[in-house]
Design a protein around this motif. Structure first.
Motif, short mmCIF file in Angstrom:
data_model
loop_
_atom_site.label_atom_id
_atom_site.label_comp_id
_atom_site.label_asym_id
_atom_site.label_seq_id
_atom_site.Cartn_x
_atom_site.Cartn_y
_atom_site.Cartn_z
N UNK A 1 13.78 44.64 2.74
CA UNK A 1 13.09 45.80 2.20
C UNK A 1 11.58 45.60 2.29
N UNK A 2 11.11 44.40 1.96
CA UNK A 2 9.67 44.13 2.04
C UNK A 2 9.15 44.23 3.47
N UNK A 3 10.03 43.93 4.44
CA UNK A 3 9.64 44.02 5.84
C UNK A 3 9.87 45.43 6.39
N UNK A 4 10.26 46.37 5.51
CA UNK A 4 10.51 47.76 5.89
C UNK A 4 11.65 47.90 6.88
N UNK A 5 12.59 46.94 6.85
CA UNK A 5 13.78 47.04 7.69
C UNK A 5 14.89 47.69 6.85
N UNK A 6 14.68 48.95 6.50
CA UNK A 6 15.57 49.62 5.56
C UNK A 6 16.99 49.81 6.11
N UNK A 7 17.10 50.09 7.39
CA UNK A 7 18.42 50.28 7.99
C UNK A 7 19.23 48.99 7.91
N UNK A 8 18.56 47.86 8.23
CA UNK A 8 19.25 46.57 8.14
C UNK A 8 19.62 46.26 6.69
N UNK A 9 18.74 46.58 5.75
CA UNK A 9 19.04 46.34 4.33
C UNK A 9 20.24 47.17 3.88
N UNK A 10 20.31 48.42 4.35
CA UNK A 10 21.44 49.28 3.98
C UNK A 10 22.75 48.74 4.56
N UNK A 11 22.71 48.29 5.82
CA UNK A 11 23.91 47.73 6.45
C UNK A 11 24.38 46.48 5.70
N UNK A 12 23.41 45.65 5.29
CA UNK A 12 23.76 44.45 4.55
C UNK A 12 24.37 44.79 3.20
N UNK A 13 23.84 45.81 2.53
CA UNK A 13 24.38 46.23 1.24
C UNK A 13 25.82 46.73 1.38
N UNK A 14 26.08 47.52 2.44
CA UNK A 14 27.43 48.03 2.65
C UNK A 14 28.41 46.89 2.92
N UNK A 15 28.01 45.94 3.74
CA UNK A 15 28.87 44.79 4.00
C UNK A 15 29.07 43.95 2.75
N UNK A 16 27.99 43.83 1.96
CA UNK A 16 28.09 43.07 0.70
C UNK A 16 29.10 43.74 -0.23
N UNK A 17 29.07 45.07 -0.29
CA UNK A 17 30.01 45.79 -1.13
C UNK A 17 31.45 45.53 -0.70
N UNK A 18 31.69 45.57 0.62
CA UNK A 18 33.05 45.32 1.13
C UNK A 18 33.49 43.90 0.83
N UNK A 19 32.58 42.96 0.96
CA UNK A 19 32.92 41.55 0.71
C UNK A 19 33.25 41.32 -0.76
N UNK A 20 32.41 41.83 -1.64
CA UNK A 20 32.64 41.62 -3.07
C UNK A 20 33.93 42.28 -3.52
N UNK A 21 34.18 43.48 -3.00
CA UNK A 21 35.41 44.18 -3.36
C UNK A 21 36.64 43.38 -2.93
N UNK A 22 36.58 42.76 -1.77
CA UNK A 22 37.71 41.98 -1.27
C UNK A 22 37.90 40.69 -2.04
N UNK A 23 36.80 39.98 -2.30
CA UNK A 23 36.91 38.67 -2.96
C UNK A 23 37.28 38.79 -4.42
N UNK A 24 36.71 39.76 -5.13
CA UNK A 24 36.99 39.89 -6.56
C UNK A 24 38.38 40.46 -6.83
N UNK A 25 38.99 41.11 -5.81
CA UNK A 25 40.32 41.67 -6.01
C UNK A 25 41.40 40.62 -5.89
N UNK A 26 41.07 39.43 -5.38
CA UNK A 26 42.07 38.40 -5.14
C UNK A 26 42.34 37.54 -6.36
N UNK A 27 43.46 36.85 -6.30
CA UNK A 27 43.85 35.90 -7.34
C UNK A 27 43.18 34.56 -7.01
N UNK A 28 42.30 34.05 -7.90
CA UNK A 28 41.55 32.84 -7.57
C UNK A 28 42.38 31.59 -7.44
N UNK A 29 43.60 31.58 -7.95
CA UNK A 29 44.41 30.37 -7.87
C UNK A 29 45.44 30.42 -6.75
N UNK A 30 45.51 31.54 -6.03
CA UNK A 30 46.54 31.68 -5.01
C UNK A 30 46.06 31.15 -3.67
#
Length: 380
Positions: A212-241
């Motif tokens: 964002x500081x480098x004004x690479x807003x498109x890259x920041x948005x893509x990273x946020x979307x991927x981050x959302x997908x990653x967090x949704x996948x990891x937090x939905x899992x059973x941590x002991x399985x």
């Protein structure tokens, strides 16, 4: 063979990976106590059937009265004794939280009381309620003899029931300890796994801030979307399985999709997983600290194109999973805290005991290699 490069990493909108799985619920406390009651009733029934048989044989040997006269009285006495045993079971049940010594003392006192009660009941039935013909006058010695006879039977039943109670107590404690051990292990595994996520989130949010500081807003948005997908996948899992290796690789693709935005053309990813090892069972996110280290100490410190490879191979009775980079570092080395590698070692120890390990080595030509050694029995 499954091969990929940085060009086919996940893009925004990729569906998340279902990781949760239903687990069998343990037997309920109600079912446990139902089995105890059933066992107690079976013990009482078996005891009085045996007692009825023994007393009938004794009557046939020492009495001139026919069985059709003695038998019904023995059945009534057995029914009365059954009621006494049920009362004893009820009273001892009220002492469930007390010491076993108190149970034994109360059981002995109860056996004596049952012996006197059975003697008085049978005497009243045979001499007052329905007198038997030809009985000799009642003597105290005869009463004492019957008290001793009934006391032997009652002590036998009480001893057997107290042994059964002790067995239940031990089993209950064992079940409780097993449950507590399982809960402690679940908590430990969850704590170890979730050390990964805050560390990763911290680094990713820093990267987004930099974009964002480098004004690479498109890259920041893509990273946020991927981050959302990653967090949704990891937090939905059973941590002991344990999950299949191909699911773990899919999670790492989500993570590397985030880092691909950050490093652009400086990062090339190679995944080489044989089809025969795609179903190898591994802890979820076990590779992420290793991949993160490869990026941090390889790609971040090199201006040239850096290869990050994830490979798996079977070597005899074990399977090795390798995460390595060939980055020739030019920047200053950043001192790490060691949390990631320690997390991996701790999780391997919790899941596999001493049968798994993590080995890390520096590559002579430049770069770093991490190897996870797992028992081959977890492969399909």
């Amino acid at each position: 063979m499954q091969r990929s490069t940085g060009k086919d990493l996940v893009r925004p909108g990729i569906p998340t990976i279902p990781l949760s799985v239903p687990t069998a619920a343990p037997a309920s406390k109600r079912q446990w106590f139902t089995r105890q009651r059933r066992s107690a009733l079976l013990l009482i029934a078996a005891f009085w059937i045996f007692t009825f048989g023994m007393l009938s044989i004794r009557a046939a040997l020492v009495s001139d009265l026919p069985f059709n006269v003695i038998g019904p009285r023995r059945l009534i006495t057995a029914a009365f004794g059954t009621i006494l045993c049920l009362v004893m079971v009820r009273l001892l049940g009220r002492l469930r939280t007390r010491s076993f010594v108190l149970w034994v003392a109360c059981g002995m006192a109860g056996a004596i009381a049952m012996a006197f009660a059975l003697t008085i009941f049978s005497t009243l039935m045979n001499r007052v309620i329905a007198p038997l013909p030809g009985l000799a006058p009642l003597r105290l010695a005869d009463m004492a003899q019957w008290v001793l006879i009934w006391l032997g039977y009652c002590l036998a039943w009480t001893g057997t029931y107290l042994a059964l109670i002790y067995h239940w107590k031990v089993e209950d404690q064992r079940r409780h300890m097993s449950r507590m051990t399982g809960l402690a292990q679940e908590a430990q595994i969850a704590a170890l796994r979730y050390q990964v996520n805050p560390h990763f989130l911290f680094n990713t949010l820093n990267s987004i801030s930099s974009l964002v500081l480098e004004h690479r807003n498109a890259d920041a948005e893509a990273m946020l979307l991927n981050l959302s997908a990653f967090v949704r996948s990891t937090f939905a899992g059973d941590p002991q399985r344990l999950i299949p290796l191909h699911e773990e690789i899919a999670l790492q693709r989500l993570y590397l999709g985030i880092e691909q935005v950050r490093f652009s053309e400086r990062l090339k990813v190679i995944v080489d997983i044989p089809d025969t090892l795609a179903d190898l069972r591994v802890p979820a996110l076990i590779l992420q600290p290793l991949v993160e280290n490869a990026l941090r100490h390889g790609v971040e410190r090199s201006e040239a194109l850096t290869n990050v490879a994830i490979r798996a191979e079977r070597c005899g009775d074990e399977v090795r999973i390798l995460v390595e980079n060939d980055g020739a570092a030019t920047g200053a080395r950043t001192a790490g805290t060691g949390v990631g590698l320690r997390n991996v070692r701790d999780r391997l120890l919790v899941h596999f005991g001493g049968r798994a390990m993590l080995v890390t080595t520096a590559v002579p030509q430049g770069g770093f290699r991490s190897e996870i050694h797992l028992p081959a029995e977890f492969a399909a």
